[in-house]
Design a protein around this motif. Structure first.
Motif, PDB file in Angstrom:
ATOM      1  N   HIS A  51       0.811  -1.225   0.000  1.00 57.99           N
ATOM      2  CA  HIS A  51       0.000   0.000   0.000  1.00 57.99           C
ATOM      3  C   HIS A  51       0.841   1.270   0.000  1.00 57.99           C
ATOM      4  O   HIS A  51       0.510   2.234  -0.692  1.00 57.99           O
ATOM      5  CB  HIS A  51      -0.985   0.006   1.173  1.00 57.99           C
ATOM      6  N   TYR A  52       1.947   1.278   0.719  1.00 57.89           N
ATOM      7  CA  TYR A  52       2.759   2.488   0.797  1.00 57.89           C
ATOM      8  C   TYR A  52       3.365   2.828  -0.565  1.00 57.89           C
ATOM      9  O   TYR A  52       3.400   3.985  -0.971  1.00 57.89           O
ATOM     10  CB  TYR A  52       3.854   2.322   1.854  1.00 57.89           C
ATOM     11  N   GLY A  53       3.830   1.805  -1.280  1.00 54.97           N
ATOM     12  CA  GLY A  53       4.396   2.030  -2.612  1.00 54.97           C
ATOM     13  C   GLY A  53       3.378   2.587  -3.589  1.00 54.97           C
ATOM     14  O   GLY A  53       3.694   3.467  -4.400  1.00 54.97           O
ATOM     15  N   VAL A  54       2.167   2.093  -3.528  1.00 59.62           N
ATOM     16  CA  VAL A  54       1.104   2.587  -4.414  1.00 59.62           C
ATOM     17  C   VAL A  54       0.790   4.045  -4.093  1.00 59.62           C
ATOM     18  O   VAL A  54       0.649   4.879  -4.992  1.00 59.62           O
ATOM     19  CB  VAL A  54      -0.166   1.707  -4.309  1.00 59.62           C
ATOM     20  N   ILE A  55       0.714   4.375  -2.810  1.00 55.84           N
ATOM     21  CA  ILE A  55       0.445   5.760  -2.416  1.00 55.84           C
ATOM     22  C   ILE A  55       1.576   6.674  -2.872  1.00 55.84           C
ATOM     23  O   ILE A  55       1.335   7.762  -3.405  1.00 55.84           O
ATOM     24  CB  ILE A  55       0.228   5.858  -0.891  1.00 55.84           C
ATOM     25  N   GLN A  56       2.817   6.231  -2.709  1.00 53.40           N
ATOM     26  CA  GLN A  56       3.952   7.042  -3.139  1.00 53.40           C
ATOM     27  C   GLN A  56       3.950   7.245  -4.652  1.00 53.40           C
ATOM     28  O   GLN A  56       4.284   8.324  -5.145  1.00 53.40           O
ATOM     29  CB  GLN A  56       5.273   6.407  -2.696  1.00 53.40           C
ATOM     30  N   PHE A  57       3.579   6.219  -5.389  1.00 56.43           N
ATOM     31  CA  PHE A  57       3.470   6.337  -6.847  1.00 56.43           C
ATOM     32  C   PHE A  57       2.447   7.407  -7.213  1.00 56.43           C
ATOM     33  O   PHE A  57       2.697   8.251  -8.076  1.00 56.43           O
ATOM     34  CB  PHE A  57       3.085   4.991  -7.449  1.00 56.43           C
ATOM     35  N   PHE A  58       1.305   7.381  -6.544  1.00 58.53           N
ATOM     36  CA  PHE A  58       0.262   8.381  -6.807  1.00 58.53           C
ATOM     37  C   PHE A  58       0.751   9.783  -6.479  1.00 58.53           C
ATOM     38  O   PHE A  58       0.474  10.733  -7.198  1.00 58.53           O
ATOM     39  CB  PHE A  58      -1.010   8.059  -6.021  1.00 58.53           C
ATOM     40  N   GLU A  59       1.469   9.921  -5.367  1.00 58.88           N
ATOM     41  CA  GLU A  59       1.971  11.240  -4.995  1.00 58.88           C
ATOM     42  C   GLU A  59       3.037  11.732  -5.968  1.00 58.88           C
ATOM     43  O   GLU A  59       3.061  12.893  -6.341  1.00 58.88           O
ATOM     44  CB  GLU A  59       2.525  11.233  -3.574  1.00 58.88           C
ATOM     45  N   LYS A  60       3.918  10.835  -6.393  1.00 59.63           N
ATOM     46  CA  LYS A  60       5.011  11.221  -7.295  1.00 59.63           C
ATOM     47  C   LYS A  60       4.475  11.736  -8.620  1.00 59.63           C
ATOM     48  O   LYS A  60       4.976  12.705  -9.176  1.00 59.63           O
ATOM     49  CB  LYS A  60       5.943  10.040  -7.529  1.00 59.63           C
ATOM     50  N   TYR A  61       3.479  11.079  -9.145  1.00 57.78           N
ATOM     51  CA  TYR A  61       2.934  11.467 -10.447  1.00 57.78           C
ATOM     52  C   TYR A  61       1.714  12.372 -10.325  1.00 57.78           C
ATOM     53  O   TYR A  61       0.992  12.572 -11.285  1.00 57.78           O
ATOM     54  CB  TYR A  61       2.638  10.230 -11.289  1.00 57.78           C
ATOM     55  N   PHE A  76      -7.020   1.774  -3.214  1.00 56.87           N
ATOM     56  CA  PHE A  76      -7.460   0.524  -2.590  1.00 56.87           C
ATOM     57  C   PHE A  76      -7.572  -0.593  -3.627  1.00 56.87           C
ATOM     58  O   PHE A  76      -7.113  -1.719  -3.395  1.00 56.87           O
ATOM     59  CB  PHE A  76      -8.795   0.730  -1.873  1.00 56.87           C
ATOM     60  N   ILE A  77      -8.156  -0.289  -4.771  1.00 48.49           N
ATOM     61  CA  ILE A  77      -8.333  -1.314  -5.812  1.00 48.49           C
ATOM     62  C   ILE A  77      -6.985  -1.778  -6.351  1.00 48.49           C
ATOM     63  O   ILE A  77      -6.735  -2.982  -6.484  1.00 48.49           O
ATOM     64  CB  ILE A  77      -9.248  -0.781  -6.936  1.00 48.49           C
ATOM     65  N   ILE A  78      -6.103  -0.836  -6.664  1.00 51.70           N
ATOM     66  CA  ILE A  78      -4.783  -1.196  -7.199  1.00 51.70           C
ATOM     67  C   ILE A  78      -3.994  -1.996  -6.171  1.00 51.70           C
ATOM     68  O   ILE A  78      -3.371  -3.012  -6.500  1.00 51.70           O
ATOM     69  CB  ILE A  78      -4.015   0.069  -7.636  1.00 51.70           C
ATOM     70  N   THR A  79      -4.023  -1.553  -4.913  1.00 51.97           N
ATOM     71  CA  THR A  79      -3.310  -2.270  -3.864  1.00 51.97           C
ATOM     72  C   THR A  79      -3.861  -3.678  -3.682  1.00 51.97           C
ATOM     73  O   THR A  79      -3.098  -4.633  -3.517  1.00 51.97           O
ATOM     74  CB  THR A  79      -3.382  -1.493  -2.533  1.00 51.97           C
ATOM     75  N   PHE A  82      -2.613  -5.888  -6.665  1.00 47.24           N
ATOM     76  CA  PHE A  82      -1.215  -6.271  -6.488  1.00 47.24           C
ATOM     77  C   PHE A  82      -1.042  -7.230  -5.316  1.00 47.24           C
ATOM     78  O   PHE A  82      -0.200  -8.125  -5.364  1.00 47.24           O
ATOM     79  CB  PHE A  82      -0.323  -5.037  -6.299  1.00 47.24           C
ATOM     80  N   SER A  83      -1.828  -7.075  -4.282  1.00 47.51           N
ATOM     81  CA  SER A  83      -1.757  -7.964  -3.125  1.00 47.51           C
ATOM     82  C   SER A  83      -2.180  -9.379  -3.486  1.00 47.51           C
ATOM     83  O   SER A  83      -1.563 -10.353  -3.051  1.00 47.51           O
ATOM     84  CB  SER A  83      -2.628  -7.435  -1.989  1.00 47.51           C
ATOM     85  N   LEU A  85      -2.034 -10.745  -6.476  1.00 44.94           N
ATOM     86  CA  LEU A  85      -0.975 -11.316  -7.315  1.00 44.94           C
ATOM     87  C   LEU A  85       0.239 -11.711  -6.479  1.00 44.94           C
ATOM     88  O   LEU A  85       0.826 -12.777  -6.688  1.00 44.94           O
ATOM     89  CB  LEU A  85      -0.574 -10.323  -8.408  1.00 44.94           C
ATOM     90  N   SER A  86       0.617 -10.865  -5.536  1.00 47.32           N
ATOM     91  CA  SER A  86       1.748 -11.167  -4.662  1.00 47.32           C
ATOM     92  C   SER A  86       1.479 -12.414  -3.840  1.00 47.32           C
ATOM     93  O   SER A  86       2.346 -13.286  -3.714  1.00 47.32           O
ATOM     94  CB  SER A  86       2.020  -9.971  -3.750  1.00 47.32           C
ATOM     95  N   PHE A  87       0.284 -12.514  -3.271  1.00 46.89           N
ATOM     96  CA  PHE A  87      -0.039 -13.689  -2.476  1.00 46.89           C
ATOM     97  C   PHE A  87      -0.019 -14.947  -3.334  1.00 46.89           C
ATOM     98  O   PHE A  87       0.566 -15.959  -2.964  1.00 46.89           O
ATOM     99  CB  PHE A  87      -1.404 -13.545  -1.800  1.00 46.89           C
ATOM    100  N   LYS A  88      -0.654 -14.863  -4.505  1.00 50.37           N
ATOM    101  CA  LYS A  88      -0.792 -16.045  -5.357  1.00 50.37           C
ATOM    102  C   LYS A  88       0.546 -16.535  -5.906  1.00 50.37           C
ATOM    103  O   LYS A  88       0.811 -17.733  -5.907  1.00 50.37           O
ATOM    104  CB  LYS A  88      -1.762 -15.738  -6.503  1.00 50.37           C
ATOM    105  N   TYR A  89       1.392 -15.616  -6.358  1.00 47.62           N
ATOM    106  CA  TYR A  89       2.599 -16.033  -7.066  1.00 47.62           C
ATOM    107  C   TYR A  89       3.881 -15.935  -6.245  1.00 47.62           C
ATOM    108  O   TYR A  89       4.867 -16.573  -6.603  1.00 47.62           O
ATOM    109  CB  TYR A  89       2.761 -15.213  -8.343  1.00 47.62           C
ATOM    110  N   ILE A  90       3.905 -15.195  -5.159  1.00 52.49           N
ATOM    111  CA  ILE A  90       5.132 -15.066  -4.368  1.00 52.49           C
ATOM    112  C   ILE A  90       4.965 -15.749  -3.007  1.00 52.49           C
ATOM    113  O   ILE A  90       5.713 -16.666  -2.670  1.00 52.49           O
ATOM    114  CB  ILE A  90       5.530 -13.586  -4.199  1.00 52.49           C
ATOM    115  N   GLU A  91       3.992 -15.301  -2.237  1.00 50.67           N
ATOM    116  CA  GLU A  91       3.822 -15.853  -0.894  1.00 50.67           C
ATOM    117  C   GLU A  91       3.512 -17.343  -0.923  1.00 50.67           C
ATOM    118  O   GLU A  91       4.104 -18.110  -0.162  1.00 50.67           O
ATOM    119  CB  GLU A  91       2.716 -15.119  -0.141  1.00 50.67           C
TER     120      GLU A  91
END
Length: 108
Positions: A51-61, A76-79, A82-83, A85-91
């Motif tokens: 979530h923090y990375g998504v928020i920072q991306f929004f702020e940067k752009y 919330f939707i983007i996070t 990504f969550s 996908l992260s759970f399914k393929y990494i965790e």
């Protein structure tokens, strides 16, 4: 965070709305565990990390020129996506590797 979530009124408003939705949902399902809450529990760690990375991306752009509620919904939707996908393929991959490692060390 700074542009959207520093507003105390907005934070309180969103908290009340989200809490109300959760209570209404639980009341309709007799406070039992549901697949939705089990799903949220599974992706919660990924959600926390992402979530923090998504928020920072929004702020940067500078996407915060849009309405605050819409921005929070989009974040919330983007996070969540990504969550998942992260759970399914990494965790899940590393959880299975850990189980295999423990099984090989201790048998059974």
């Amino acid at each position: 965070y700074s542009l959207i979530l520093n507003s105390t009124v907005l934070s309180v408003y969103l908290t009340v709305v989200l809490f109300s939705v959760v209570i209404l949902y639980l009341a309709q399902n007799n406070f039992s565990y549901s697949k939705f809450f089990l799903f949220l529990g599974k992706i919660s760690f990924s959600f926390y990390l992402i979530h923090y990375g998504v928020i920072q991306f929004f702020e940067k752009y500078n996407f915060f020129g849009i309405d605050a509620v819409v921005a929070i919904l989009i974040i919330f939707i983007i996070t969540t996506l990504f969550s998942v996908l992260s759970f399914k393929y990494i965790e899940t991959f590393f959880i299975n590797k850990g189980k295999s490692f423990i099984k090989s060390c201790y048998g059974s």
